[in-house]
Design an enzyme around this catalytic site. Structure first.
Site, short mmCIF file in Angstrom:
data_model
loop_
_atom_site.label_atom_id
_atom_site.label_comp_id
_atom_site.label_asym_id
_atom_site.label_seq_id
_atom_site.Cartn_x
_atom_site.Cartn_y
_atom_site.Cartn_z
N CYS A 157 0.81 -1.23 0.00
CA CYS A 157 0.00 0.00 0.00
C CYS A 157 0.83 1.27 0.00
O CYS A 157 0.34 2.33 -0.36
CB CYS A 157 -0.88 0.06 1.24
SG CYS A 157 -1.82 -1.41 1.49
N1 CO8 Z 1 -21.36 -9.19 2.16
C1 CO8 Z 1 -22.20 -9.31 3.21
N2 CO8 Z 1 -21.79 -9.45 4.48
C2 CO8 Z 1 -20.47 -9.48 4.71
C3 CO8 Z 1 -19.52 -9.37 3.67
C4 CO8 Z 1 -20.00 -9.23 2.34
N3 CO8 Z 1 -19.20 -9.12 1.29
N4 CO8 Z 1 -18.29 -9.43 4.21
C5 CO8 Z 1 -18.44 -9.57 5.52
N5 CO8 Z 1 -19.77 -9.61 5.84
C6 CO8 Z 1 -20.38 -9.78 7.16
C7 CO8 Z 1 -19.48 -10.56 8.11
O1 CO8 Z 1 -19.68 -11.95 8.01
C8 CO8 Z 1 -19.92 -10.03 9.45
O2 CO8 Z 1 -21.10 -10.66 9.86
P1 CO8 Z 1 -21.34 -11.04 11.42
O3 CO8 Z 1 -21.36 -9.71 12.13
O4 CO8 Z 1 -22.63 -11.75 11.37
O5 CO8 Z 1 -20.15 -11.86 11.80
C9 CO8 Z 1 -20.26 -8.57 9.16
O6 CO8 Z 1 -20.54 -8.50 7.76
C10 CO8 Z 1 -19.13 -7.64 9.51
O7 CO8 Z 1 -17.90 -8.16 8.94
P2 CO8 Z 1 -16.51 -7.48 9.16
O8 CO8 Z 1 -16.32 -7.20 10.61
O9 CO8 Z 1 -15.45 -8.27 8.45
O10 CO8 Z 1 -16.77 -6.14 8.34
P3 CO8 Z 1 -16.12 -4.75 8.51
O11 CO8 Z 1 -17.15 -3.80 8.94
O12 CO8 Z 1 -14.84 -4.80 9.26
O13 CO8 Z 1 -15.77 -4.40 6.99
C11 CO8 Z 1 -13.82 -4.35 5.58
C12 CO8 Z 1 -14.87 -5.24 6.25
C13 CO8 Z 1 -14.53 -3.46 4.58
C14 CO8 Z 1 -12.82 -5.24 4.86
C15 CO8 Z 1 -13.12 -3.50 6.65
O14 CO8 Z 1 -12.73 -4.30 7.74
C16 CO8 Z 1 -11.91 -2.76 6.14
O15 CO8 Z 1 -11.96 -2.03 5.18
N6 CO8 Z 1 -10.80 -2.90 6.84
C17 CO8 Z 1 -9.56 -2.23 6.50
C18 CO8 Z 1 -8.99 -2.97 5.38
C19 CO8 Z 1 -7.78 -2.39 4.82
O16 CO8 Z 1 -7.45 -1.24 4.89
N7 CO8 Z 1 -7.04 -3.24 4.23
C20 CO8 Z 1 -5.87 -2.88 3.60
C21 CO8 Z 1 -5.91 -3.57 2.35
S1 CO8 Z 1 -4.31 -3.87 1.84
C22 CO8 Z 1 -3.89 -2.68 0.76
O17 CO8 Z 1 -4.44 -1.63 0.77
C23 CO8 Z 1 -2.85 -3.01 -0.28
C24 CO8 Z 1 -2.43 -4.46 -0.28
C25 CO8 Z 1 -1.81 -4.84 -1.55
C26 CO8 Z 1 -2.78 -4.88 -2.71
C27 CO8 Z 1 -3.49 -6.17 -2.90
C28 CO8 Z 1 -4.12 -6.26 -4.25
C29 CO8 Z 1 -4.84 -7.56 -4.49
#
Ligand code: CO8
Length: 374
Positions: A157
């Site tokens: 990132c």
């Molecule tokens: N649809 C419906 N429901 C879902 C989904 C979905 N797609 N996904 C999860 N849920 C459900 C879960 O099962 C959970 O249900 P329950 O409460 O019943 O257990 C509920 O929704 C909440 O799940 P989460 O706690 O996982 O959801 P969040 O509110 O945390 O949101 C995110 C998930 C959006 C992923 C969030 O955690 C986020 O954005 N986190 C930060 C991520 C981040 O910044 N990552 C960095 C990425 S790395 C990067 O930027 C570069 C890496 C290199 C590049 C790679 C390229 C391939």
């Protein structure tokens, strides 16, 4: 640094194809339904879990992402494939990633009023390179008629901000006069479109930036790089285990752990305070307070992360004019997000205004630049 070093041009190039949340979720859910039907016996016996369904509403609410650009749409929504279908290019053809890089570079060079002859170093910096060697940067260098040297670097990132730090230092040290730093983020081949938790996160894009001394800069909009700051701290919460040694371990090079995967909730909780602290300390180095920053060009992973970070710094939610959001249209584009925001939202700044570019994510890695409009 005694010499004033500037960003004199930026380029943003996006592929022509888009995929909306609705399209992506429809394909994922069709795949999950088929999978669950085909594995009904083991799911019923409790030896494996049914694949959960995704939701476009969840994606937009949890991340702020509504759509993303992809270099190649073919194959991604095909439930029997679920990955892009590239045509393999020969050794004498421009690679896909170099093509993206060259497209963004040409825009940045036009902005900075530079030809290939004016540039003497090329950095290609991104989350993945298409091959190990020859460097994509050297391929780009040839394509643009640049003499000097080029190299690739990977910092997930923070690849873009760390590359700008390298460019700044190279110009300051006199090892290069004018550096072209490019971020061709071709993420889609590494996205696990069968993983409900991450299938929606990424998009493809390329950004490019020209860094040179103020004395050679002739562009209309330029920014003094006041300073740069970088930090890394090891975390297993965002990983891709794909690598050249997979062949030696006989591991499946396409298994889920070889693709992007993360503990998103943990990342959110750990990275936000790290980024806010990093930014606060960086601007304080210049006796600046968060209220002195006119524009926040922040990493674009999740809209809620950006809201939280700016709120921690400013004591209030930043307006979209102060901290532009591009991830609704672009999704997370690995290292390029903060530079997409910079490219789209800088021309209205006035001489003397301060802005901050900051990336945060995998590694963990955080990189920032304090800029001053000239
Ligand atoms: N649809 C419906 N429901 C879902 C989904 C979905 N797609 N996904 C999860 N849920 C459900 C879960 O099962 C959970 O249900 P329950 O409460 O019943 O257990 C509920 O929704 C909440 O799940 P989460 O706690 O996982 O959801 P969040 O509110 O945390 O949101 C995110 C998930 C959006 C992923 C969030 O955690 C986020 O954005 N986190 C930060 C991520 C981040 O910044 N990552 C960095 C990425 S790395 C990067 O930027 C570069 C890496 C290199 C590049 C790679 C390229 C391939």
């Amino acid at each position: 640094m005694s010499q004033e070093i500037v960003i004199s041009g930026g380029g943003l190039w996006n592929p022509e194809y888009t995929i909306t949340n609705e399209e992506l979720v429809e394909a994922y859910n069709a795949w999950a339904q088929k999978y669950n039907f085909e594995h009904a016996a083991t799911i019923e016996a409790g030896t494996e879990d049914a694949k959960p369904y995704s939701s476009a509403e969840f994606v937009a609410k949890a991340s702020g992402i509504k759509s993303r650009f992809v270099f190649c749409k073919d194959g991604v929504l095909d439930i029997d494939r679920m990955r892009p279908a590239f045509l393999e290019r020969g050794d004498d053809e421009l690679s896909q990633q170099a093509e993206m890089a060259v497209n963004a570079a040409r825009i940045a060079m036009a902005e900075a009023k530079k030809t290939g002859r004016d540039i003497d170093a090329v950095i290609v910096s991104c989350a993945y390179t298409q091959r190990s060697y020859p460097a994509i940067a050297i391929e780009v260098q040839k394509e643009l008629g640049i003499e000097g040297f080029g190299f690739d670097m990977l910092v997930a990132c923070s690849a873009a901000t760390f590359a700008l730090q390298r460019a700044y230092e190279m110009v300051a040290a006199g090892t290069a006069k004018c550096v072209l730093a490019i971020n061709p983020e071709l993420t889609s081949p590494q996205v696990n479109y069968r993983d409900r938790d991450s299938h929606f996160i990424f998009g493809d894009v390329a950004t490019a930036t020209i860094v040179e001394k103020a004395e050679t800069c002739t562009s209309e909009h330029s920014y003094e790089i006041v300073s740069t700051k970088a930090v890394t701290s090891f975390s297993n919460n965002i990983r891709s285990n794909f690598g050249y040694t997979s062949r030696a371990t006989d591991a499946d090079p396409y298994s889920a752990d070889k693709l992007f995967h993360q503990a998103g909730r943990k990342v959110f909780k750990e990275v936000c305070p790290m980024a806010a602290k990093h930014i606060g300390e960086h601007i304080a180095q210049h006796d600046l307070s968060p209220n002195d920053i006119s524009r926040w060009w922040l990493h674009q992973a999740n809209i809620n992360m950006n809201t939280l970070i700016t709120k921690q710094l400013l004591g209030r939610v930043a307006t979209v004019a102060e901290a532009p959001i591009v991830l609704d249209r672009y999704a997370n584009t690995a290292s390029a997000g903060s530079l997409i925001a910079f490219n789209l939202y800088h021309k209205d700044l006035k001489k003397g205004d301060y802005g901050l570019i900051c990336s945060f994510g995998a590694g963990y890695s955080i990189g920032s630049l304090v800029l001053k409009k000239r």
